[in-house]
Design an enzyme around this catalytic site. Structure first.
Site, PDB file in Angstrom:
ATOM      1  N   GLU A  35     -10.955 -27.113  39.008  1.00 20.48           N
ATOM      2  CA  GLU A  35     -12.272 -27.061  39.659  1.00 20.48           C
ATOM      3  C   GLU A  35     -12.497 -28.315  40.503  1.00 20.48           C
ATOM      4  O   GLU A  35     -11.756 -29.307  40.392  1.00 20.48           O
ATOM      5  CB  GLU A  35     -13.371 -26.935  38.615  1.00 20.48           C
ATOM      6  CG  GLU A  35     -13.459 -28.126  37.685  1.00 20.48           C
ATOM      7  CD  GLU A  35     -14.886 -28.428  37.252  1.00 20.48           C
ATOM      8  OE1 GLU A  35     -15.741 -28.623  38.143  1.00 20.48           O
ATOM      9  OE2 GLU A  35     -15.133 -28.488  36.042  1.00 20.48           O
ATOM     10  N   LYS A 169     -20.048 -30.276  26.526  1.00 21.33           N
ATOM     11  CA  LYS A 169     -20.582 -31.617  26.409  1.00 21.33           C
ATOM     12  C   LYS A 169     -21.697 -31.647  25.385  1.00 21.33           C
ATOM     13  O   LYS A 169     -22.517 -30.740  25.325  1.00 21.33           O
ATOM     14  CB  LYS A 169     -21.141 -32.065  27.752  1.00 21.33           C
ATOM     15  CG  LYS A 169     -20.157 -32.925  28.493  1.00 21.33           C
ATOM     16  CD  LYS A 169     -20.499 -32.961  29.942  1.00 21.33           C
ATOM     17  CE  LYS A 169     -20.275 -31.580  30.481  1.00 21.33           C
ATOM     18  NZ  LYS A 169     -20.589 -31.373  31.835  1.00 21.33           N
TER      19      LYS A 169
HETATM   20  N1  PSU Z   1     -18.148 -31.306  33.042  1.00 24.10           N
HETATM   21  C1  PSU Z   1     -18.039 -32.558  33.543  1.00 24.10           C
HETATM   22  N2  PSU Z   1     -18.427 -32.774  34.801  1.00 24.10           N
HETATM   23  C2  PSU Z   1     -18.917 -31.767  35.567  1.00 24.10           C
HETATM   24  C3  PSU Z   1     -19.031 -30.441  35.037  1.00 24.10           C
HETATM   25  C4  PSU Z   1     -18.636 -30.260  33.757  1.00 24.10           C
HETATM   26  O1  PSU Z   1     -17.601 -33.470  32.862  1.00 24.10           O
HETATM   27  O2  PSU Z   1     -19.245 -32.026  36.713  1.00 24.10           O
HETATM   28  C5  PSU Z   1     -19.507 -29.317  35.913  1.00 24.10           C
HETATM   29  C6  PSU Z   1     -18.518 -28.135  35.784  1.00 24.10           C
HETATM   30  O3  PSU Z   1     -18.128 -27.769  37.082  1.00 24.10           O
HETATM   31  C7  PSU Z   1     -19.331 -27.053  35.130  1.00 24.10           C
HETATM   32  C8  PSU Z   1     -20.691 -27.368  35.684  1.00 24.10           C
HETATM   33  O4  PSU Z   1     -18.890 -25.757  35.462  1.00 24.10           O
HETATM   34  O5  PSU Z   1     -20.777 -28.779  35.578  1.00 24.10           O
HETATM   35  C9  PSU Z   1     -21.808 -26.654  34.968  1.00 24.10           C
HETATM   36  O6  PSU Z   1     -22.978 -26.773  35.720  1.00 24.10           O
HETATM   37  P1  PSU Z   1     -24.256 -25.878  35.382  1.00 24.10           P
HETATM   38  O7  PSU Z   1     -24.677 -26.287  34.004  1.00 24.10           O
HETATM   39  O8  PSU Z   1     -25.243 -26.231  36.440  1.00 24.10           O
HETATM   40  O9  PSU Z   1     -23.800 -24.452  35.459  1.00 24.10           O
END
Ligand code: PSU
Ligand code: MN
Length: 314
Positions: A35, A169
């Site tokens: 990603e 996380k």
């Molecule tokens: N984990 C990290 N850094 C990030 C993300 C996850 O350590 O930037 C990102 C990933 O791309 C994940 C996204 O899919 O955050 C999820 O965002 P949201 O909760 O807005 O869907």
């Protein structure tokens, strides 16, 4: 890209492969998707670009080919060359693209990085079945009032890609995240541990639904999952290496402080995760970033081993 440029007729025609990925496809080599939101919104420059390069090198060293995914000039890029990575890592105002945002980035030509959800969509379109990331999005704490649940969970329920992460996380509500994954029919497998790992920490206090101990076993699970009609992914939770972890007890205080600060500043929606990560970086004086880099590399190595095992099993 001018918005007068015609759109292609199909999703396949929206994809633009790097030379390296194109050659791997032609040769039938194992490929691992990566990603790019972690590059644009997850880490500061220059560590973001350095880590992206290092992760790609780890995948090559393990016998697979990396395909970092992003939206540039109205096209979905499968594999980025060095100049593209640099551009993405430094450009301001890159859109964080989840499922809802992909078509906007394609229609407007704005640069976009892909989240787990959007990367899964692109990987499926490109025929890539294994994807390495850091942590998935999930159910946020307080979701019962905010309704903040990542589109990553819905995507895992419908798109047949194996996602290797270091767990959710701990700023998320991990028990609720596991409940939603179960409801949506996503197999969750911890690698080499009985507990669900919690990103910076190896432990969450929650038992893993399933455990597997080899890439071959996981490849077999992916193939079994495909027998059910190709709907939905598999989530592999790989604990951060012990020498790089920050313990659950220590992490808890930073997370609580960062979430409180986000609430105080009224940060909402897709801005929440990047804000909290940035604040935790400050509170840990950069240590959270060292851990983040170690776990992403660890996930890349496992994903490559799974892709290699999957190719051998064909
Ligand atoms: N984990 C990290 N850094 C990030 C993300 C996850 O350590 O930037 C990102 C990933 O791309 C994940 C996204 O899919 O955050 C999820 O965002 P949201 O909760 O807005 O869907
Ligand atoms: Mn969200």
């Amino acid at each position: 890209m001018p918005t007068s440029t015609p759109l292609p007729a199909s999703l396949a025609d929206l994809l633009v492969y790097s030379a390296e990925v194109q050659a791997a496809r032609a040769a039938g080599k194992p490929i691992v998707a990566l990603e790019s939101t972690i590059i644009t919104h997850g880490m500061p420059f220059p560590q973001n670009v350095e880590t992206a390069r290092q992760v790609e090198a780890d995948i090559r060293a393990a016998g697979a080919v990396p395909a970092t995914i992003a939206v540039l000039d109205g096209r979905i890029r499968i594999g980025l060359d060095a100049a593209d990575l640099d551009r993405l890592g430094q450009e301001k105002n890159v859109m964080k693209c989840s499922r809802a945002d992909l078509a906007i980035a394609v229609a407007t030509g704005r640069p976009g990085s892909t989240t787990v959800a959007a990367t899964m969509m692109a990987a499926e379109a490109a025929g890539i079945s294994v994807f390495a990331t850091g942590g998935i999005g999930g159910v946020h704490k307080g979701a019962e009032t905010s309704f903040d649940i990542s589109a990553d969970l819905d995507e895992l329920s419908r798109t047949p890609v194996c996602v290797v992460c270091a767990g959710a996380k701990a700023l998320l509500d991990i028990p609720k995240t596991l409940e939603v994954l179960e409801t949506r029919g996503v197999p969750v497998v911890a690698y080499g541990t009985d507990e669900v790992p919690a990103f910076w920490s190896r432990e969450s206090g929650l038992p893993a639904p399933y455990r597997m101990d080899s890439a071959e076993d996981i490849a077999r699970l992916i193939k079994a999952r495909q027998l059910f009609g190709g709907h939905g992914g598999v989530l592999i939770a790989n604990p951060v290496p012990a020498d790089s972890e920050i313990s659950r007890g220590e992490m808890g205080q930073y997370i609580d402080a960062a979430i409180a600060e986000a609430a105080r500043r009224d940060v909402r929606g897709k801005a929440v995760t990047p804000f909290v990560l940035g604040h935790i970086f400050e509170l840990t004086k950069g240590r959270s970033l060292v851990t983040n880099i170690a776990l992403v590399r660890n996930n890349a190595r496992l994903a490559a081993a799974i892709a290699v095992a999957l190719a051998a099993a064909k």
